[in-house]
Motif scaffolding. Sequence first.
Motif, PDB file in Angstrom:
ATOM      1  N   GLU A  71      46.730  42.133  32.940  1.00  0.00           N
ATOM      2  CA  GLU A  71      45.551  42.298  32.432  1.00  0.00           C
ATOM      3  C   GLU A  71      44.397  42.566  32.520  1.00  0.00           C
ATOM      4  OE1 GLU A  71      46.325  43.352  29.731  1.00  0.00           O
ATOM      5  OE2 GLU A  71      48.551  43.441  29.256  1.00  0.00           O
ATOM      6  N   TYR A  72      43.852  43.038  33.825  1.00  0.00           N
ATOM      7  CA  TYR A  72      42.510  42.111  34.283  1.00  0.00           C
ATOM      8  C   TYR A  72      41.813  43.195  33.748  1.00  0.00           C
ATOM      9  CZ  TYR A  72      42.226  46.772  36.717  1.00  0.00           C
ATOM     10  OH  TYR A  72      42.257  48.557  36.909  1.00  0.00           O
ATOM     11  N   VAL A  73      41.722  44.191  32.881  1.00  0.00           N
ATOM     12  CA  VAL A  73      40.238  44.907  32.242  1.00  0.00           C
ATOM     13  C   VAL A  73      40.731  44.203  30.909  1.00  0.00           C
ATOM     14  CG1 VAL A  73      39.983  47.342  30.918  1.00  0.00           C
ATOM     15  CG2 VAL A  73      40.727  46.977  32.692  1.00  0.00           C
ATOM     16  N   MET A  74      41.002  44.162  30.269  1.00  0.00           N
ATOM     17  CA  MET A  74      41.339  42.977  28.857  1.00  0.00           C
ATOM     18  C   MET A  74      40.261  41.297  29.809  1.00  0.00           C
ATOM     19  SD  MET A  74      42.092  44.537  26.194  1.00  0.00           S
ATOM     20  CE  MET A  74      42.233  43.696  25.702  1.00  0.00           C
ATOM     21  N   HIS A  75      41.153  40.766  30.182  1.00  0.00           N
ATOM     22  CA  HIS A  75      40.152  39.736  31.108  1.00  0.00           C
ATOM     23  C   HIS A  75      38.555  39.673  31.155  1.00  0.00           C
ATOM     24  CE1 HIS A  75      43.689  37.177  31.179  1.00  0.00           C
ATOM     25  NE2 HIS A  75      43.994  37.981  32.048  1.00  0.00           N
ATOM     26  N   PHE A  76      37.877  41.472  31.838  1.00  0.00           N
ATOM     27  CA  PHE A  76      36.898  41.421  31.895  1.00  0.00           C
ATOM     28  C   PHE A  76      36.146  41.458  30.546  1.00  0.00           C
ATOM     29  CE2 PHE A  76      37.330  44.296  36.018  1.00  0.00           C
ATOM     30  CZ  PHE A  76      37.817  42.444  36.992  1.00  0.00           C
ATOM     31  N   GLU A  77      36.661  42.277  29.986  1.00  0.00           N
ATOM     32  CA  GLU A  77      36.346  42.205  28.600  1.00  0.00           C
ATOM     33  C   GLU A  77      36.010  41.244  27.380  1.00  0.00           C
ATOM     34  OE1 GLU A  77      38.429  45.750  25.539  1.00  0.00           O
ATOM     35  OE2 GLU A  77      37.360  46.925  27.027  1.00  0.00           O
ATOM     36  N   ARG A  78      37.212  40.446  27.442  1.00  0.00           N
ATOM     37  CA  ARG A  78      37.100  39.007  26.937  1.00  0.00           C
ATOM     38  C   ARG A  78      35.691  38.525  27.379  1.00  0.00           C
ATOM     39  NH1 ARG A  78      36.433  34.091  27.828  1.00  0.00           N
ATOM     40  NH2 ARG A  78      36.934  34.126  29.167  1.00  0.00           N
ATOM     41  N   PHE A 118      25.271  42.728  20.933  1.00  0.00           N
ATOM     42  CA  PHE A 118      26.801  42.381  21.667  1.00  0.00           C
ATOM     43  C   PHE A 118      27.166  43.474  21.847  1.00  0.00           C
ATOM     44  CE2 PHE A 118      31.016  43.588  21.539  1.00  0.00           C
ATOM     45  CZ  PHE A 118      31.891  41.575  21.170  1.00  0.00           C
ATOM     46  N   GLY A 119      26.480  44.649  21.704  1.00  0.00           N
ATOM     47  CA  GLY A 119      26.578  45.936  22.785  1.00  0.00           C
ATOM     48  C   GLY A 119      26.295  46.041  23.821  1.00  0.00           C
ATOM     49  N   ALA A 120      24.977  45.023  23.040  1.00  0.00           N
ATOM     50  CA  ALA A 120      23.736  45.522  25.263  1.00  0.00           C
ATOM     51  C   ALA A 120      24.184  44.239  26.012  1.00  0.00           C
ATOM     52  CB  ALA A 120      22.506  45.217  24.759  1.00  0.00           C
ATOM     53  N   GLY A 121      24.984  43.461  26.085  1.00  0.00           N
ATOM     54  CA  GLY A 121      25.695  42.749  27.115  1.00  0.00           C
ATOM     55  C   GLY A 121      27.231  42.804  27.201  1.00  0.00           C
ATOM     56  N   SER A 122      27.851  43.020  26.369  1.00  0.00           N
ATOM     57  CA  SER A 122      29.308  42.988  26.596  1.00  0.00           C
ATOM     58  C   SER A 122      29.828  44.322  27.472  1.00  0.00           C
ATOM     59  CB  SER A 122      30.379  43.257  25.455  1.00  0.00           C
ATOM     60  OG  SER A 122      29.904  44.067  24.157  1.00  0.00           O
ATOM     61  N   ASP A 123      29.860  45.556  26.210  1.00  0.00           N
ATOM     62  CA  ASP A 123      30.701  46.757  27.372  1.00  0.00           C
ATOM     63  C   ASP A 123      30.195  47.324  28.391  1.00  0.00           C
ATOM     64  OD1 ASP A 123      32.866  48.909  27.239  1.00  0.00           O
ATOM     65  OD2 ASP A 123      30.416  50.699  26.401  1.00  0.00           O
ATOM     66  N   THR A 124      28.795  47.198  28.867  1.00  0.00           N
ATOM     67  CA  THR A 124      27.994  47.695  30.143  1.00  0.00           C
ATOM     68  C   THR A 124      28.311  46.596  31.282  1.00  0.00           C
ATOM     69  OG1 THR A 124      25.921  48.024  29.116  1.00  0.00           O
ATOM     70  CG2 THR A 124      25.986  47.427  31.106  1.00  0.00           C
ATOM     71  N   THR A 125      28.590  45.100  30.821  1.00  0.00           N
ATOM     72  CA  THR A 125      29.242  44.300  32.162  1.00  0.00           C
ATOM     73  C   THR A 125      30.538  44.780  32.354  1.00  0.00           C
ATOM     74  OG1 THR A 125      27.589  42.701  31.206  1.00  0.00           O
ATOM     75  CG2 THR A 125      29.763  42.045  32.087  1.00  0.00           C
ATOM     76  N   SER A 126      31.426  44.196  31.058  1.00  0.00           N
ATOM     77  CA  SER A 126      33.376  44.888  31.495  1.00  0.00           C
ATOM     78  C   SER A 126      33.324  46.568  32.011  1.00  0.00           C
ATOM     79  CB  SER A 126      34.141  45.065  30.726  1.00  0.00           C
ATOM     80  OG  SER A 126      33.288  46.038  29.340  1.00  0.00           O
ATOM     81  N   SER A 127      32.852  47.340  31.537  1.00  0.00           N
ATOM     82  CA  SER A 127      32.575  48.283  31.885  1.00  0.00           C
ATOM     83  C   SER A 127      32.349  48.439  33.750  1.00  0.00           C
ATOM     84  CB  SER A 127      31.899  49.851  31.262  1.00  0.00           C
ATOM     85  OG  SER A 127      32.526  50.037  30.513  1.00  0.00           O
ATOM     86  N   SER A 128      31.169  47.527  33.905  1.00  0.00           N
ATOM     87  CA  SER A 128      30.935  47.831  35.499  1.00  0.00           C
ATOM     88  C   SER A 128      31.356  47.385  36.547  1.00  0.00           C
ATOM     89  CB  SER A 128      29.387  47.324  35.340  1.00  0.00           C
ATOM     90  OG  SER A 128      28.431  47.979  34.804  1.00  0.00           O
TER      91      SER A 128
END
Length: 547
Positions: A183-190, A309-319
Amino acid sequence: MLVDYTLELEDLFAPRGILYSIVGLGIFAIVADYVRMLVLRSRLPPGPFPWPIVGNTFQLPDVKPWITFDIWARELQTPIVTVWIGRNPTLWLNESWAAADLLEKRANVYSSRPRQVRRPMVVFGELGTGDNNLVTMKYGDRWRLHRKLTHHGVGVQAVKGYSNLQELESRRVVADVLNDPAEYVMHFERYAASVVSIIGFGRRINSFKDPIITEVIAAMHLAAALNVPGKSFPMLLETFPFLSYFPRRLAPWMRGMSRRRSSRGFFFFLAKEAAETSPNPCFAQHLFEAGPNHQLNDEEISGLAGNLFGAGSDTTSSSLISFVLAICAFPSVSAQAWEELRRVVGEDRSPTLDDQDSLPYIRAVVAETLRWRPVAVIGGQPHAPIEDDVYNGYHIPKGTWVQANLWGIHRNSTDFPSPDKFKPERYLAENRLPYPHRQGYSSFGFGRRVCSGQALAEQGLFITIARLLWAFDIKKALDEDGKEIDVDINSYTNGLNMRPTEFPCRFIPRSAKVQETILREGAEALDELQVYEGETKYRASDFWGKK
């Protein structure tokens, strides 16, 4: 003769004559408008030949138009390609130097948005947040105020105060990946969402099953797809803006879109709750304290909180997901990174932000991750000049949609030889090629519209990538016969914020000593993060619907 003339007038005003007149006037209007387009086209940068009314819209591919823009630019040998979306031209910048010339050196001209100048930006402008949100707001005093307020939350100086917070959460995510690698993707998102949730609302997210993950981030992924130029709804509204005026009940293409916006959205109530009840200092408290002094309305507060929230979450997890994909596809990087980390850090502790100066190769891995597959692949929202401009002999009318194609910019073989290869060494001091940005990539945009969360994302990416490389030898997954399963470095989602499609992989602890350290530091981090534990009574689905 008088009788014949009278009959001609009668024919003219007969129903059939009226129809012919309307058709004739319509044809004349279309021809006149097409002549206007062709005259303007002769003064603009080169691009594919447009059709009347629809321009190049139906010449675009169904997915990933940024690849087509780059191909057109290379075929036409131009850094800027003009693509007509309906009756209006859009300029796509496919070279870093041209983008820097326009969006940075002429930032006083190119820092507004199309809808606020002359030409429509329908989906994210007229039907979106408009002048109540920093992202879509026209450039001016109100924009500067919102930018200042955002910098209070995630500006360069503010981010320095979050180093311990990011250290703790990155220790936690490494322990989570060790315990549940599938579940590494979900861990990154969390992890990424938790950091910005603490900053914004004073509470952490301790599970990837939290609704802020399952609902809010999912909604952000859907919204990202709306900003991709194309020939299907809703982005087809940019080609035919008049369709946006149809009532929602009568127009299936208007489902989920509206000109009426609620001022009190999910993020407003989330911020209000935090401002009133959170025992921890947070950005929401600052917004409600500053609100009366700056006459912030409820939608502005909602936008500022949501943008954080958007500026710091999706960019980091997707990268981070792209980083894992790159390490699987180019395994030699992992070996070089481990050599540096073992020499500088050892196995008794994980790397920290204080180690940055001693880890040039790890810094290069972070930079190459941001260059190799930028998340905001078309550079975010479009810029627009507030006045007519001339660049290299080309006329750029006031209000023209101008956008940086980061796919083309970061794959320019002059700036980045062998651009599809993941080569961190290109960012080592002795190998660096000239580039208009000091950091050597443009992943967060250009000029005054650069992403406000850049410093937060860069700091978080360094510490998390460093810890992941220290903790694990990341490898391709194995099939039932024990053979490695190939990964596809071009299999990405189709949206404004792109990320790799799902792929399995292995996270192998570097050693027993490293594994012991991961578990110890993860447990210690969890103890220190207890102060941020909390719940919210609000759910995004109550505001945005269950779908």
